[in-house]
Design a protein around this motif. Structure first.
Motif, mmCIF file in Angstrom:
data_model
loop_
_atom_site.group_PDB
_atom_site.id
_atom_site.type_symbol
_atom_site.label_atom_id
_atom_site.label_comp_id
_atom_site.label_asym_id
_atom_site.label_seq_id
_atom_site.Cartn_x
_atom_site.Cartn_y
_atom_site.Cartn_z
ATOM 1 N N GLU A 27 11.635 69.665 4.646
ATOM 2 C CA GLU A 27 11.381 71.043 5.107
ATOM 3 C C GLU A 27 12.508 71.991 4.710
ATOM 4 O OE1 GLU A 27 10.810 70.681 9.323
ATOM 5 O OE2 GLU A 27 8.968 69.507 9.068
ATOM 6 N N THR A 28 13.733 71.494 4.704
ATOM 7 C CA THR A 28 14.877 72.331 4.350
ATOM 8 C C THR A 28 15.125 72.371 2.849
ATOM 9 O OG1 THR A 28 16.433 70.499 4.665
ATOM 10 C CG2 THR A 28 16.015 71.931 6.566
ATOM 11 N N GLY A 29 14.329 71.623 2.085
ATOM 12 C CA GLY A 29 14.439 71.651 0.632
ATOM 13 C C GLY A 29 15.513 70.757 0.050
ATOM 14 N N LEU A 30 16.102 69.893 0.851
ATOM 15 C CA LEU A 30 17.149 69.008 0.328
ATOM 16 C C LEU A 30 16.577 67.872 -0.509
ATOM 17 C CD1 LEU A 30 19.583 68.755 3.361
ATOM 18 C CD2 LEU A 30 20.020 69.835 1.160
ATOM 19 N N VAL A 31 15.465 67.322 -0.071
ATOM 20 C CA VAL A 31 14.825 66.223 -0.791
ATOM 21 C C VAL A 31 13.322 66.474 -0.773
ATOM 22 C CG1 VAL A 31 14.365 63.743 -0.863
ATOM 23 C CG2 VAL A 31 16.603 64.562 -0.165
ATOM 24 N N ILE A 32 12.765 66.628 -1.931
ATOM 25 C CA ILE A 32 11.325 66.839 -2.056
ATOM 26 C C ILE A 32 10.734 65.556 -2.633
ATOM 27 C CG2 ILE A 32 9.525 68.267 -3.108
ATOM 28 C CD1 ILE A 32 11.400 69.787 -1.167
ATOM 29 N N PRO A 33 9.690 65.006 -1.988
ATOM 30 C CA PRO A 33 9.069 63.797 -2.544
ATOM 31 C C PRO A 33 8.652 64.033 -3.996
ATOM 32 C CG PRO A 33 8.102 64.357 -0.410
ATOM 33 C CD PRO A 33 8.995 65.490 -0.795
ATOM 34 N N ARG A 56 22.973 61.408 3.770
ATOM 35 C CA ARG A 56 23.337 60.556 4.912
ATOM 36 C C ARG A 56 24.847 60.360 5.001
ATOM 37 N NH1 ARG A 56 22.043 54.299 5.317
ATOM 38 N NH2 ARG A 56 24.276 54.173 5.141
ATOM 39 N N ARG A 57 25.501 60.273 3.870
ATOM 40 C CA ARG A 57 26.958 60.085 3.869
ATOM 41 C C ARG A 57 27.705 61.370 4.194
ATOM 42 N NH1 ARG A 57 25.565 56.878 -1.164
ATOM 43 N NH2 ARG A 57 25.584 54.720 -0.445
ATOM 44 N N MET A 58 27.118 62.520 3.859
ATOM 45 C CA MET A 58 27.775 63.805 4.111
ATOM 46 C C MET A 58 27.681 64.213 5.581
ATOM 47 S SD MET A 58 26.712 66.107 0.795
ATOM 48 C CE MET A 58 27.912 67.426 1.086
ATOM 49 N N LYS A 59 26.583 63.884 6.217
ATOM 50 C CA LYS A 59 26.315 64.364 7.573
ATOM 51 C C LYS A 59 27.417 63.990 8.569
ATOM 52 C CE LYS A 59 22.715 64.964 10.959
ATOM 53 N NZ LYS A 59 23.272 66.230 11.335
ATOM 54 N N PRO A 60 27.852 62.728 8.651
ATOM 55 C CA PRO A 60 28.888 62.413 9.651
ATOM 56 C C PRO A 60 30.245 63.041 9.346
ATOM 57 C CG PRO A 60 28.199 60.417 8.466
ATOM 58 C CD PRO A 60 27.371 61.545 7.964
ATOM 59 N N LEU A 61 30.396 63.573 8.153
ATOM 60 C CA LEU A 61 31.650 64.231 7.800
ATOM 61 C C LEU A 61 31.606 65.720 8.133
ATOM 62 C CD1 LEU A 61 32.436 62.451 4.428
ATOM 63 C CD2 LEU A 61 33.360 61.961 6.699
ATOM 64 N N GLY A 62 30.491 66.160 8.722
ATOM 65 C CA GLY A 62 30.408 67.532 9.195
ATOM 66 C C GLY A 62 29.951 68.551 8.170
ATOM 67 N N PHE A 63 29.452 68.112 7.040
ATOM 68 C CA PHE A 63 28.964 69.060 6.043
ATOM 69 C C PHE A 63 27.665 69.704 6.535
ATOM 70 C CE2 PHE A 63 31.600 66.297 3.365
ATOM 71 C CZ PHE A 63 32.334 67.242 2.674
ATOM 72 N N THR A 64 27.507 70.980 6.244
ATOM 73 C CA THR A 64 26.303 71.710 6.635
ATOM 74 C C THR A 64 25.179 71.446 5.631
ATOM 75 O OG1 THR A 64 26.823 73.687 5.336
ATOM 76 C CG2 THR A 64 27.739 73.566 7.592
ATOM 77 N N LEU A 65 23.967 71.820 6.018
ATOM 78 C CA LEU A 65 22.828 71.682 5.100
ATOM 79 C C LEU A 65 23.056 72.508 3.836
ATOM 80 C CD1 LEU A 65 19.812 71.783 7.584
ATOM 81 C CD2 LEU A 65 20.819 69.774 6.489
ATOM 82 N N ASP A 66 23.638 73.691 3.980
ATOM 83 C CA ASP A 66 23.914 74.516 2.804
ATOM 84 C C ASP A 66 24.931 73.849 1.881
ATOM 85 O OD1 ASP A 66 22.115 76.533 3.440
ATOM 86 O OD2 ASP A 66 23.622 77.751 4.481
ATOM 87 N N GLN A 67 25.939 73.216 2.464
ATOM 88 C CA GLN A 67 26.927 72.515 1.637
ATOM 89 C C GLN A 67 26.283 71.322 0.940
ATOM 90 O OE1 GLN A 67 29.719 72.027 4.909
ATOM 91 N NE2 GLN A 67 31.241 73.244 3.784
ATOM 92 N N MET A 68 25.423 70.597 1.659
ATOM 93 C CA MET A 68 24.716 69.475 1.045
ATOM 94 C C MET A 68 23.881 69.970 -0.132
ATOM 95 S SD MET A 68 23.391 67.469 4.413
ATOM 96 C CE MET A 68 24.500 67.013 5.726
ATOM 97 N N ARG A 69 23.174 71.064 0.082
ATOM 98 C CA ARG A 69 22.329 71.642 -0.965
ATOM 99 C C ARG A 69 23.181 72.042 -2.171
ATOM 100 N NH1 ARG A 69 20.291 74.925 2.134
ATOM 101 N NH2 ARG A 69 18.500 73.725 2.782
ATOM 102 N N ASP A 70 24.338 72.652 -1.912
ATOM 103 C CA ASP A 70 25.222 73.097 -2.982
ATOM 104 C C ASP A 70 25.736 71.911 -3.805
ATOM 105 O OD1 ASP A 70 26.821 75.151 -4.369
ATOM 106 O OD2 ASP A 70 28.529 74.157 -3.399
#
Length: 138
Positions: A27-33, A56-70
């Motif tokens: 839904e957030t556009g990070l991973v599209i099937p 999954r590895r970024m999330k516990p390090l506090g990265f935001t969805l926008d940072q993951m996307r970037d």
């Protein structure tokens, strides 16, 4: 990469993410099937699974969805053999990746400190219990 398709349940088992979480990332556009079955079920490839593992590895390090996307955008562009990047573009993308590596390392260091403090606290509680047991003995 293998272009074998997996349904969301298999992907969830492999990534240890819930179905709900995987759908949220869609839904957030990070991973599209990569595809849909004739029945409309989401179908994922190994590349999609690897993308989910990065998240999954970024999330516990506090990265935001926008940072993951970037970060995913930067690595996608670096990995895309069809993308004719000039040297400056490639260097800018590599620098973005390096910035995330530095941020991840900083977060890991902070987590190590927190873990050491938590271990010290647990040891203090154990010692207290042992002290109370010894004091209660006649």
């Amino acid at each position: 990469m293998d272009d074998k398709h997996m349904q969301i349940g298999e992907v969830a088992a492999r990534t240890e993410l819930s179905l709900r979480t995987i759908r949220h990332y869609e839904e957030t556009g990070l991973v599209i099937p990569s595809a849909r079955s004739q029945g409309g079920f989401r179908l994922y490839t190994e590349t999609d699974v690897q993308r989910l593992m990065v998240i999954r590895r970024m999330k516990p390090l506090g990265f935001t969805l926008d940072q993951m996307r970037d970060l995913l955008d930067a690595t996608d562009r670096l990995d895309d053999a069809d993308d004719d990047l000039d040297a400056d573009e490639r260097e800018a993308l590599l620098e973005r990746v390096r910035e995330y590596e530095r941020a991840a390392t900083e977060q890991v260091d902070k987590l190590r400190i927190q873990l050491a403090r938590a271990e010290d606290f647990a040891a203090t509680l154990r010692a207290r219990q042992e002290q109370d047991v010894l004091a209660a003995r006649p």
